[in-house]
Design an enzyme around this catalytic site. Structure first.
Site, PDB file in Angstrom:
ATOM      1  N   TYR A 123      67.381  33.669  49.383  1.00  0.00           N
ATOM      2  CA  TYR A 123      68.360  33.409  48.332  1.00  0.00           C
ATOM      3  C   TYR A 123      69.512  34.411  48.327  1.00  0.00           C
ATOM      4  O   TYR A 123      70.301  34.442  47.396  1.00  0.00           O
ATOM      5  CB  TYR A 123      67.654  33.379  46.966  1.00  0.00           C
ATOM      6  CG  TYR A 123      66.775  32.155  46.823  1.00  0.00           C
ATOM      7  CD1 TYR A 123      65.639  32.001  47.596  1.00  0.00           C
ATOM      8  CD2 TYR A 123      67.106  31.142  45.935  1.00  0.00           C
ATOM      9  CE1 TYR A 123      64.841  30.882  47.495  1.00  0.00           C
ATOM     10  CE2 TYR A 123      66.311  30.013  45.818  1.00  0.00           C
ATOM     11  CZ  TYR A 123      65.185  29.896  46.606  1.00  0.00           C
ATOM     12  OH  TYR A 123      64.396  28.773  46.508  1.00  0.00           O
ATOM     13  N   LYS A 170      53.684  33.126  54.818  1.00  0.00           N
ATOM     14  CA  LYS A 170      53.708  32.392  56.084  1.00  0.00           C
ATOM     15  C   LYS A 170      53.789  33.446  57.187  1.00  0.00           C
ATOM     16  O   LYS A 170      54.632  33.384  58.099  1.00  0.00           O
ATOM     17  CB  LYS A 170      54.920  31.440  56.089  1.00  0.00           C
ATOM     18  CG  LYS A 170      54.988  30.501  57.258  1.00  0.00           C
ATOM     19  CD  LYS A 170      54.106  29.293  57.115  1.00  0.00           C
ATOM     20  CE  LYS A 170      54.089  28.481  58.393  1.00  0.00           C
ATOM     21  NZ  LYS A 170      53.085  27.423  58.407  1.00  0.00           N
ATOM     22  N   ASP A 227      59.623  28.959  44.324  1.00  0.00           N
ATOM     23  CA  ASP A 227      60.494  27.904  43.811  1.00  0.00           C
ATOM     24  C   ASP A 227      59.834  26.534  44.047  1.00  0.00           C
ATOM     25  O   ASP A 227      59.684  25.713  43.132  1.00  0.00           O
ATOM     26  CB  ASP A 227      61.836  28.002  44.550  1.00  0.00           C
ATOM     27  CG  ASP A 227      62.929  27.174  43.921  1.00  0.00           C
ATOM     28  OD1 ASP A 227      62.662  26.493  42.929  1.00  0.00           O
ATOM     29  OD2 ASP A 227      64.065  27.225  44.439  1.00  0.00           O
TER      30      ASP A 227
END
Ligand code: NAI
Length: 334
Positions: A123, A170, A227
């Site tokens: 972001y 991840k 999110d």
């Protein structure tokens, strides 16, 4: 009397924030709302979606209630939500996802807490074209931000009597960035031996959540996964119209729903204001108005359970205003 910054926001924002203000007043809490304009609504008036008076008002009052703000897709101005979170260093996005009495879904007794890192990851807005046919986005993860979100999660668990934290990542693919996030979560977990700690790769988490959400308690996630997983989890309890949230920093907090500006419903008096009203209840708790916050939650559950004044997203035919009126009446009985 509390002074709180109010950002009505875009799309359904003005309708749901008006509903929240009415409900707070009906709960008997006196608030001096300092109303400021941000988002698409501010561009005509100020030439920018994030005028300086918005930041100044929040920095002064320390607390804001905010409607959703539209961010144009692929082009247009950068996200005001991201800018607000970064400029005010609101590093934690807290989203409690709980089943509400009266709302029937395929899942019962959901009680999950999402703790999303709110200031970095993808972001940062660092995107570059690479020649005419390519583009690159860069993702930043730091030890400082990862440690403080992990510390927030464990402290939250201790204070709220939560039993287990799952760090979501991840790191099998993003070895350096998610690897660092995970290393920080592990380090912090060692200082909290009484809280169970687990880790899960984000794609498996999505499967496990859908198959058995009850195996999780508190999730701590980097920005993007937080999110996405927030919207997924809102589906367990009846949708985006019901899930509240808070953006928390060391100095200031902004309380807002998980949902966006829902342009498809804007101006139609059909939006469900519950998510923002429950966000306002989280805000009242922080302001020390715990009793009023509890009464608002009770009123919400009472009206949802009665089921005669539900908004269309919950299968009803009530308008935003009719549902809000029912809540205000229910508050007289709590
Ligand atoms: P959205 O959350 O606005 O809408 C997704 C779906 O949920 C739509 O079908 C909408 O009608 C429904 N929905 C959302 N809130 C609802 C409510 N209170 N009552 C009933 N139904 C509701 O997400 P979308 O369409 O992806 O984004 C629209 C705009 O909102 C975009 O510009 C996006 O950037 C912005 N956004 C802003 C956020 C914020 O201000 N914190 C958060 C998420 C999106």
């Amino acid at each position: 009397m509390h002074t709180v910054t109010l950002i009505p926001g875009d799309g359904i924002g003005p309708e749901v924030t008006a509903a929240a203000c009415e409900v707070i007043a009906a709960a008997g809490v006196a608030i001096n709302w300092e109303r400021v304009t941000a988002g698409a609504a501010a561009i005509d008036e100020f030439g920018t979606p994030l005028p300086q008076p918005v930041l100044a008002s929040i920095a002064k009052n320390k607390v804001a209630l905010k409607g959703p703000l539209t961010t144009p897709v692929a082009g247009g101005f950068p996200s005001v939500n991201v800018s607000l979170r970064k400029k005010l260093d609101l590093y934690c996005n807290l989203r409690p996802v709980q089943s509400l009495a009266g709302i029937k879904t395929r899942y019962e007794n959901i009680d999950l807490v999402i703790i999303r890192e709110n200031t970095e990851g993808l972001y940062g807005g660092a995107e570059f074209p690479v020649g005419p046919d390519g583009a690159v986005a860069s993702r930043s993860i730091t030890r400082a931000a990862s440690r403080r979100i992990a510390e927030f999660a464990f402290e939250y668990a201790v204070q709220r009597g939560r039993k287990k934290i799952t760090a979501v990542h991840k790191a099998n693919i993003l070895k350096k960035t998610d690897g660092l996030f995970l290393a920080c979560c592990r380090e912090v977990a060692r200082a909290y031996p009484d809280i169970a700690y687990g880790e899960m790769i984000v794609d498996n988490l999505c499967l496990q959540l859908v198959q058995d959400p009850h195996q999780f308690d508190v999730l701590v996630l980097p920005n993007l996964y937080g999110d996405i997983v927030s919207d997924l989890c809102s589906g367990f309890v009846g949708g985006l119209g019901l899930v509240p949230g808070a953006n928390i920093g060391r100095e200031c907090s902004i309380f807002e729903a998980v949902h966006g500006s829902a342009p498809d419903l804007a101006g139609k008096n059909q939006a469900n204001p519950t998510a923002l009203i429950l966000s306002a209840a989280l805000m009242l708790e922080q302001l020390g108005e715990k009793e009023a916050a509890g009464r608002i939650r009770q009123a919400v559950e009472r009206v949802l359970k009665e089921g005669t004044r539900l908004t269309p997203d919950l299968g009803g035919r009530a308008t935003t205003a009719q549902y809000t009126e029912a809540l205000c009446k229910a508050l007289q009985k709590t």
